[in-house]
Design an enzyme around this catalytic site. Structure first.
Site, PDB file in Angstrom:
ATOM      1  N   GLU A 210       0.877  -1.176   0.000  1.00  0.00           N
ATOM      2  CA  GLU A 210       0.000   0.000   0.000  1.00  0.00           C
ATOM      3  C   GLU A 210       0.906   1.215   0.000  1.00  0.00           C
ATOM      4  O   GLU A 210       1.453   1.582   1.043  1.00  0.00           O
ATOM      5  CB  GLU A 210      -0.905  -0.026   1.251  1.00  0.00           C
ATOM      6  CG  GLU A 210      -1.918  -1.158   1.278  1.00  0.00           C
ATOM      7  CD  GLU A 210      -3.130  -0.894   0.388  1.00  0.00           C
ATOM      8  OE1 GLU A 210      -3.374   0.267   0.036  1.00  0.00           O
ATOM      9  OE2 GLU A 210      -3.822  -1.870   0.039  1.00  0.00           O
ATOM     10  N   CYS A 244      -2.090   9.495   2.392  1.00  0.00           N
ATOM     11  CA  CYS A 244      -1.610   8.886   1.136  1.00  0.00           C
ATOM     12  C   CYS A 244      -2.499   9.247  -0.050  1.00  0.00           C
ATOM     13  O   CYS A 244      -2.027   9.332  -1.172  1.00  0.00           O
ATOM     14  CB  CYS A 244      -1.523   7.377   1.296  1.00  0.00           C
ATOM     15  SG  CYS A 244      -3.063   6.643   1.836  1.00  0.00           S
TER      16      CYS A 244
HETATM   17  P1  NAD Z   1       8.099   4.732   5.118  1.00  0.00           P
HETATM   18  O1  NAD Z   1       8.127   3.916   3.881  1.00  0.00           O
HETATM   19  O2  NAD Z   1       9.259   5.619   5.393  1.00  0.00           O
HETATM   20  O3  NAD Z   1       7.969   3.805   6.414  1.00  0.00           O
HETATM   21  C1  NAD Z   1       6.965   2.820   6.551  1.00  0.00           C
HETATM   22  C2  NAD Z   1       7.466   1.693   7.439  1.00  0.00           C
HETATM   23  O4  NAD Z   1       8.606   1.093   6.828  1.00  0.00           O
HETATM   24  C3  NAD Z   1       7.905   2.147   8.830  1.00  0.00           C
HETATM   25  O5  NAD Z   1       7.447   1.192   9.771  1.00  0.00           O
HETATM   26  C4  NAD Z   1       9.415   2.143   8.759  1.00  0.00           C
HETATM   27  O6  NAD Z   1      10.050   1.811   9.980  1.00  0.00           O
HETATM   28  C5  NAD Z   1       9.718   1.079   7.729  1.00  0.00           C
HETATM   29  N1  NAD Z   1      10.923   1.375   6.959  1.00  0.00           N
HETATM   30  C6  NAD Z   1      11.412   2.611   6.645  1.00  0.00           C
HETATM   31  N2  NAD Z   1      12.541   2.503   5.897  1.00  0.00           N
HETATM   32  C7  NAD Z   1      12.772   1.169   5.766  1.00  0.00           C
HETATM   33  C8  NAD Z   1      13.784   0.424   5.098  1.00  0.00           C
HETATM   34  N3  NAD Z   1      14.796   1.028   4.468  1.00  0.00           N
HETATM   35  N4  NAD Z   1      13.715  -0.927   5.137  1.00  0.00           N
HETATM   36  C9  NAD Z   1      12.692  -1.536   5.780  1.00  0.00           C
HETATM   37  N5  NAD Z   1      11.711  -0.881   6.428  1.00  0.00           N
HETATM   38  C10 NAD Z   1      11.734   0.458   6.422  1.00  0.00           C
HETATM   39  O7  NAD Z   1       6.717   5.522   5.080  1.00  0.00           O
HETATM   40  P2  NAD Z   1       6.176   6.600   6.103  1.00  0.00           P
HETATM   41  O8  NAD Z   1       7.005   7.839   6.014  1.00  0.00           O
HETATM   42  O9  NAD Z   1       5.974   5.995   7.431  1.00  0.00           O
HETATM   43  O10 NAD Z   1       4.714   6.882   5.482  1.00  0.00           O
HETATM   44  C11 NAD Z   1       4.527   7.766   4.436  1.00  0.00           C
HETATM   45  C12 NAD Z   1       4.351   7.063   3.120  1.00  0.00           C
HETATM   46  O11 NAD Z   1       3.400   6.037   3.230  1.00  0.00           O
HETATM   47  C13 NAD Z   1       3.809   7.980   2.040  1.00  0.00           C
HETATM   48  O12 NAD Z   1       4.481   7.735   0.839  1.00  0.00           O
HETATM   49  C14 NAD Z   1       2.340   7.590   1.921  1.00  0.00           C
HETATM   50  O13 NAD Z   1       1.762   7.862   0.683  1.00  0.00           O
HETATM   51  C15 NAD Z   1       2.418   6.133   2.209  1.00  0.00           C
HETATM   52  N6  NAD Z   1       1.137   5.655   2.714  1.00  0.00           N
HETATM   53  C16 NAD Z   1       0.378   4.839   1.950  1.00  0.00           C
HETATM   54  C17 NAD Z   1      -0.857   4.424   2.409  1.00  0.00           C
HETATM   55  C18 NAD Z   1      -1.759   3.517   1.605  1.00  0.00           C
HETATM   56  O14 NAD Z   1      -2.725   3.005   2.191  1.00  0.00           O
HETATM   57  N7  NAD Z   1      -1.499   3.296   0.341  1.00  0.00           N
HETATM   58  C19 NAD Z   1      -1.302   4.827   3.660  1.00  0.00           C
HETATM   59  C20 NAD Z   1      -0.482   5.644   4.414  1.00  0.00           C
HETATM   60  C21 NAD Z   1       0.743   6.054   3.944  1.00  0.00           C
END
Ligand code: NAD
Length: 459
Positions: A210, A244
């Site tokens: 997602e 998002c």
């Molecule tokens: P992110 O990708 O930075 O982090 C999400 C999760 O991944 C966190 O738990 C984090 O600890 C982990 N993570 C971060 N870097 C990692 C890595 N290198 N390797 C493994 N795990 C890692 O996202 P965010 O900043 O928490 O959220 C914002 C993003 O999420 C935006 O792009 C938004 O559009 C998206 N989002 C999508 C939805 C959806 O339903 N499609 C909903 C909410 C947010």
């Protein structure tokens, strides 16, 4: 807390015991989860408030309320969802009774983001448990208060060998991704989504991704601009734009741009006053890093409203930007904040040049009273999901699949579709023994014409 390997091993053993296949057991756990969440309602609001000044109203609307609805839905329908579904049999399997069994995958890893930290951890967890899986959840490190509370709730309701929450940052996430899971459900950014997909590919683990992207909002000249402003500003500034499916940028018919900007300005003031920083309803940016990222977007662009930045308070004012170039920083990536760039179009080709400049978005919005115009747009462009004459609200109907396409994601969930996401669909034929049609057996001499007739009429 046991080591990750020990937890996975214990969950595997518990799953193999077949306990989670028992629907009454699942129901008992979902009901206990609901009781615990209801008990912690105020604590959930307090945690979200302290993590990023989210108001109680928004926390109910976009987190607590949806989680309780999903729990109610699962509790009410689980027996029916989990029951083997009989489908029509085929002449080629005659005599038989044919079924689809919803089988839990086994051990599920859920990795959640910070922007709706409670909802986006609990909703997948509920459906993974409803489907009979064991779960390891990794909530976001950027909302420590909410993540801690989620861990407490899960620890109270579940034994560690059934469901657990492991808090931590990228390092923890990386360690979890090295393990072998039966399913990975990830919500977060496109870049991390690629890391997840790579890790999953190593063990051929099925995934739901997602993700996000730049979601356009197209506004033509047939609309009531006041109504557009009301709906659009609500959706853009919910969670301070850290959503998002937030409308990322506008593509407005050039003849109505000036009038639109005027009503957008007064709408922002009517919701949050002329000093949104003092409004109890306007959230903060999640951390300094993201505030600085957003502040960079405000350099060298034409700000027509807002623009105030307070790095000490992680505050970015609701801001309108007129006609930024596609090369500017703000048009490179998903904005994820309360800044709205306004671009214009005169022809459909202008829209095409903007929408197809970016990867397939998660959401797509059109404000128009011209059915021919919006029908053609929603058929022409590929995107996760969309709304005509409003924003965000497609998230609110659990009967609609929620997910992206291409760079905005893979797979979908919500409501029953969430249960389906966490269930492998197993085909089962129960063959009858009372007759054994001989046509498939050798010698085949003179049977081909019978077979062809069967295919023609019945297959
Ligand atoms: P992110 O990708 O930075 O982090 C999400 C999760 O991944 C966190 O738990 C984090 O600890 C982990 N993570 C971060 N870097 C990692 C890595 N290198 N390797 C493994 N795990 C890692 O996202 P965010 O900043 O928490 O959220 C914002 C993003 O999420 C935006 O792009 C938004 O559009 C998206 N989002 C999508 C939805 C959806 O339903 N499609 C909903 C909410 C947010």
């Amino acid at each position: 807390m046991n080591s990750i390997s020990q937890i996975i091993s214990d969950q595997h053993t518990f799953f193999q015991s077949q306990k989670t296949k028992n629907v009454s057991f699942r129901l008992e756990k979902l009901k206990a989860l609901k009781t615990e969440i209801v008990l912690k309602e105020q604590a959930i609001y307090d945690a979200l408030k302290s993590d990023f000044n989210k108001s109680e109203f928004e926390s109910f609307l976009s987190e607590f309320g949806i989680v309780i609805s999903e729990l109610n839905l699962a509790i009410k329908n689980l027996k029916r969802w989990a029951k083997p579904q009989r489908v029509q049999s085929s002449i080629l399997t005659f005599p038989s009774r044919d079924y689809i069994y919803a089988e839990p995958y086994g051990s599920v890893l859920i990795i959640s983001p910070w922007n709706y930290p409670f909802l986006l951890s609990l909703e997948p967890l509920i459906m993974a448990i409803a489907a009979g899986n064991t779960v390891v959840l990794k909530p976001s490190e950027l909302t420590p208060n909410t993540s801690k509370l989620i861990t407490e709730i899960i620890q109270t309701v579940f034994k560690q060998n059934h469901a657990t929450s492991i808090e931590g940052d990228v390092e923890t996430s990386t360690k979890l991704l090295e393990k072998r899971w039966d399913y990975i459900f990830f919500t977060g950014s496109v870049n991390v989504g690629k890391i997840i997909a790579k890790a999953a590919a190593k063990h051929l683990i099925p995934v739901t991704l997602e993700l996000g992207g730049k979601s356009p909002c197209i506004i033509d000249d047939t609309v009531n601009l006041n109504l557009v402003a009301k709906r659009l500003i609500w959706g853009k500034l919910l969670n301070a734009g850290q959503t998002c499916i937030s409308p990322d940028y506008l593509i407005v018919k050039s003849t109505v741009k000036d009038a639109l900007i005027k009503v957008l300005k007064s709408q922002i003031e009517s919701y949050y006053s002329s000093t949104p920083k003092n409004s109890v309803d306007f959230p903060r940016i999640i951390n300094l890093k993201n505030t600085e990222r957003l502040a960079q977007y405000l350099k060298d662009v034409n700000i027509v409203f807002g623009g105030e930045v307070d790095l000490d308070k992680n505050y970015i004012a609701p801001t309108l930007i007129d006609n930024p170039s596609l090369d500017s920083a703000i048009m490179q990536d998903e904005i994820f904040g309360p800044i709205l760039p306004i671009l214009t179009y005169n022809t459909e080709k202008d829209i095409e040049n903007l929408v197809w400049h970016f990867e397939k978005p998660l959401a797509f919005y059109v404000f128009s009273n011209n059915a021919k115009f919006y029908d053609q747009l929603i058929k022409k462009y590929s995107f996760g999901g969309g709304v005509i004459n409003d924003v965000l609200i497609h998230f609110g109907n659990h009967r609609l699949p929620f997910g992206g396409v291409g760079h905005s994601g893979l797979g979908a969930y919500h409501g029953k579709l969430g249960f389906d996401t966490f269930s492998h669909k197993k085909s089962i034929i129960k063959r009858g023994n009372w007759i054994d049609p001989p046509v498939r057996y050798a010698p085949y001499k003179s049977k081909l014409s019978i077979l062809k007739t069967m295919f023609k009429w019945f297959a």
